[in-house]
Design an enzyme around this catalytic site. Sequence first.
Site, PDB file in Angstrom:
ATOM      1  N   ARG A   1       1.330  -9.363  62.061  1.00 38.84           N
ATOM      2  CA  ARG A   1       1.211 -10.718  61.303  1.00 38.84           C
ATOM      3  C   ARG A   1       2.193  -9.709  60.471  1.00 38.84           C
ATOM      4  NH1 ARG A   1      -5.218 -11.217  59.386  1.00 38.84           N
ATOM      5  NH2 ARG A   1      -4.353 -11.455  56.901  1.00 38.84           N
TER       6      ARG A   1
ATOM      7  N   ARG B   1     -13.952  -8.278  50.377  1.00 38.91           N
ATOM      8  CA  ARG B   1     -12.838  -8.924  49.319  1.00 38.91           C
ATOM      9  C   ARG B   1     -12.917  -9.630  47.683  1.00 38.91           C
ATOM     10  NH1 ARG B   1      -7.123  -8.308  53.012  1.00 38.91           N
ATOM     11  NH2 ARG B   1      -6.664  -7.674  51.630  1.00 38.91           N
TER      12      ARG B   1
ATOM     13  N   ASP C   1      -2.472   0.137  51.691  1.00 41.61           N
ATOM     14  CA  ASP C   1      -1.392  -0.268  52.543  1.00 41.61           C
ATOM     15  C   ASP C   1      -1.067   1.026  53.741  1.00 41.61           C
ATOM     16  OD1 ASP C   1      -2.924  -2.655  52.129  1.00 41.61           O
ATOM     17  OD2 ASP C   1      -1.227  -3.523  51.755  1.00 41.61           O
TER      18      ASP C   1
ATOM     19  N   LYS D   1       6.685  -8.032  52.870  1.00 37.82           N
ATOM     20  CA  LYS D   1       5.251  -9.223  53.236  1.00 37.82           C
ATOM     21  C   LYS D   1       4.490  -9.923  51.880  1.00 37.82           C
ATOM     22  CE  LYS D   1       1.380  -8.465  55.302  1.00 37.82           C
ATOM     23  NZ  LYS D   1       0.269  -9.063  54.370  1.00 37.82           N
ATOM     24  N   ASN D   2       4.073  -9.379  51.162  1.00 37.19           N
ATOM     25  CA  ASN D   2       3.124  -9.328  49.831  1.00 37.19           C
ATOM     26  C   ASN D   2       3.675 -10.454  49.066  1.00 37.19           C
ATOM     27  OD1 ASN D   2       0.923  -9.094  52.002  1.00 37.19           O
ATOM     28  ND2 ASN D   2       0.653  -6.681  51.005  1.00 37.19           N
TER      29      ASN D   2
ATOM     30  N   CYS E   1      -7.907  -9.651  56.764  1.00 37.27           N
ATOM     31  CA  CYS E   1      -8.121  -8.681  57.258  1.00 37.27           C
ATOM     32  C   CYS E   1      -9.134  -8.016  56.892  1.00 37.27           C
ATOM     33  CB  CYS E   1      -6.794  -7.399  57.552  1.00 37.27           C
ATOM     34  SG  CYS E   1      -5.769  -7.087  58.507  1.00 37.27           S
TER      35      CYS E   1
HETATM   36  C1  UD1 Z   1      -3.359  -7.083  48.093  1.00 35.15           C
HETATM   37  C2  UD1 Z   1      -2.234  -6.801  49.329  1.00 35.15           C
HETATM   38  C3  UD1 Z   1      -2.648  -5.782  50.243  1.00 35.15           C
HETATM   39  C4  UD1 Z   1      -3.243  -4.858  49.300  1.00 35.15           C
HETATM   40  C5  UD1 Z   1      -3.692  -4.753  48.003  1.00 35.15           C
HETATM   41  C6  UD1 Z   1      -4.195  -3.724  47.618  1.00 35.15           C
HETATM   42  C7  UD1 Z   1      -1.614  -9.133  49.394  1.00 35.15           C
HETATM   43  C8  UD1 Z   1      -1.542 -10.288  49.981  1.00 35.15           C
HETATM   44  N1  UD1 Z   1      -2.042  -8.228  50.265  1.00 35.15           N
HETATM   45  O1  UD1 Z   1      -4.316  -7.560  48.486  1.00 35.15           O
HETATM   46  O2  UD1 Z   1      -2.482  -5.780  51.801  1.00 35.15           O
HETATM   47  O3  UD1 Z   1      -4.158  -4.240  50.335  1.00 35.15           O
HETATM   48  O4  UD1 Z   1      -3.002  -6.018  47.705  1.00 35.15           O
HETATM   49  O5  UD1 Z   1      -3.411  -3.316  47.399  1.00 35.15           O
HETATM   50  O6  UD1 Z   1      -0.800  -9.418  48.678  1.00 35.15           O
HETATM   51  N2  UD1 Z   1     -11.417  -7.044  43.685  1.00 35.15           N
HETATM   52  C9  UD1 Z   1     -12.285  -7.390  42.686  1.00 35.15           C
HETATM   53  N3  UD1 Z   1     -12.055  -8.289  42.333  1.00 35.15           N
HETATM   54  C10 UD1 Z   1     -11.440  -9.722  42.409  1.00 35.15           C
HETATM   55  C11 UD1 Z   1     -10.147  -9.320  43.321  1.00 35.15           C
HETATM   56  C12 UD1 Z   1     -10.296  -8.015  43.745  1.00 35.15           C
HETATM   57  O7  UD1 Z   1     -13.164  -6.229  42.824  1.00 35.15           O
HETATM   58  O8  UD1 Z   1     -11.445 -10.733  42.299  1.00 35.15           O
HETATM   59  C13 UD1 Z   1     -11.117  -5.602  44.306  1.00 35.15           C
HETATM   60  C14 UD1 Z   1     -11.092  -5.905  46.107  1.00 35.15           C
HETATM   61  O9  UD1 Z   1     -12.342  -5.912  46.293  1.00 35.15           O
HETATM   62  C15 UD1 Z   1     -10.312  -4.417  45.864  1.00 35.15           C
HETATM   63  C16 UD1 Z   1      -9.261  -4.619  45.023  1.00 35.15           C
HETATM   64  O10 UD1 Z   1     -10.079  -5.643  43.616  1.00 35.15           O
HETATM   65  O11 UD1 Z   1     -11.699  -3.419  45.577  1.00 35.15           O
HETATM   66  C17 UD1 Z   1      -7.930  -4.628  45.082  1.00 35.15           C
HETATM   67  O12 UD1 Z   1      -7.785  -5.871  45.606  1.00 35.15           O
HETATM   68  P1  UD1 Z   1      -6.584  -6.602  45.205  1.00 35.15           P
HETATM   69  O13 UD1 Z   1      -5.604  -5.528  44.252  1.00 35.15           O
HETATM   70  O14 UD1 Z   1      -7.145  -7.850  44.743  1.00 35.15           O
HETATM   71  O15 UD1 Z   1      -6.184  -6.754  46.501  1.00 35.15           O
HETATM   72  P2  UD1 Z   1      -5.773  -8.292  47.593  1.00 35.15           P
HETATM   73  O16 UD1 Z   1      -4.844  -9.076  46.065  1.00 35.15           O
HETATM   74  O17 UD1 Z   1      -6.594  -8.676  48.314  1.00 35.15           O
END
Ligand code: UD1
Length: 430
Positions: A397, A122, A305, A22-23, A117
């Site tokens: 989802r 985030r 996850d 999915k991701n 979620c």
């Molecule tokens: C993606 C996945 C999600 C998974 C996560 C971590 C998708 C759609 N979702 O989410 O299922 O749980 O990776 O493997 O692919 N952060 C910041 N600033 C940013 C971006 C992230 O501080 O600009 C922090 C977040 O709060 C979190 C960490 O970095 O603590 C990791 O987040 P990130 O890897 O970006 O997760 P997602 O891309 O939202």
Amino acid sequence: MEQFIIKGGTPLKGEVTIGGAKNAALGILAAAIMTDDTVHIDNLPDVRDINVMLEAISEIGAEVNRIDRHTVEITASGIRDVSVDDDFIRRIRASYYFIGALLGKYKDAKVPLPGGCNIGSRPIDQHLKGFKALGADVKIARGAVVARAERLTAAHIYFDVVSVGATINVMMAATLAEGRTILENAAKEPHIVDVANFLNSMGASIKGAGTDTIRIDGVKKLHGTEYSIIPDQIEAGTFMCMAAATRGNLLIKNVIPKHLESITAKLIEMGNEVEEYDEAVRVIGAKVQRHTDIKTLPYPGFPTDMQPQMAVTLSLAEGTSMVTESIFENRFKYVDELARMGGNIKVEGNVAVIDGIESFSGATVSAPDLRAGAALVIAGLAAQGFTTVDEIGYIQRGYECFEEKIKGCGGTIEKVDSDKAAAKFKLKVG
Ligand code: UD1
């Protein structure tokens, strides 16, 4: 309202086939609009987040041709609007990928701040930092990210946190920037490699995806391609935990065993058997399992996850296990639900201390988010008696035909939409 009713206590046995990731698919679908040619994508999972993404793509004027359940063709020559509609896209987290894709192609994007979620705050500051470094003017206005550039130019970008979303998003935009962009402290998840491979198959020049330094030589234009998405690491891991927690024996097919190593290692530490084949793993759940500790980390560490599914499995192991969640701060909401089933977990900050129990007992619980919902289903399958899981929209989802796949392995589960249907199912299975 739909619910899952589960009669627990049957070890899951047989085979299950894992779908596309999915991701990875969410990133790939966004990247597909970066060319005007037709892009053919296979092994697409048929889950809600993907269908929302496809609706949004069609809403901005691209042609979306669903050839079959797992295959789609997208032709984005007709995009008339770089402003993505709120209603569709607010519902999913990966809406942020439209910023990178539209900014790269049209140098202009307006996308609502992402939903998804509720597992903690985030932020997307690292995405925005990357776009700004490429020369875009980025603002937040009325709940949307507005990003514009005369031209995008390469940059040397160091991410302050390891972020899957920021790595993919900035990589997409940089693909159509002028010059060589370098992303440092990049995330290394399998789906980053998959999106990079997809973009390269469209004519991009991306090297180093899967390591923490990614080099992108900007190209003028991308072209059409045919591409098959990798198998879903988390769906596979969920079935691995299901086999272990129910003391079953499952052959999990269409996987890349390398992507599952952190999960495999933990299940083996607990005393389970895991056999690896070229494109499959077999998990044989030990009758008596041992406690272990888990800390979620970016890939190749243990995936956040998979944290709830593993916590359920550890609940049924002997002794005390510690689970440390280091990625998202609000990912233990399922603990109160598990307590209704007899789970004995205490949460202190970002650590859950799990005292093993003999077995769960069936109860009515509510899925707080996607992966926690799947974890509650695992608990129900291992529990004595009937478990009802509410709010299964979350689970849908990200898991295709979840209940059908579980039934195919001998699990007793039914999706029902009324009390009458639930009572009928209970009567039928006794
Ligand atoms: C993606 C996945 C999600 C998974 C996560 C971590 C998708 C759609 N979702 O989410 O299922 O749980 O990776 O493997 O692919 N952060 C910041 N600033 C940013 C971006 C992230 O501080 O600009 C922090 C977040 O709060 C979190 C960490 O970095 O603590 C990791 O987040 P990130 O890897 O970006 O997760 P997602 O891309 O939202």
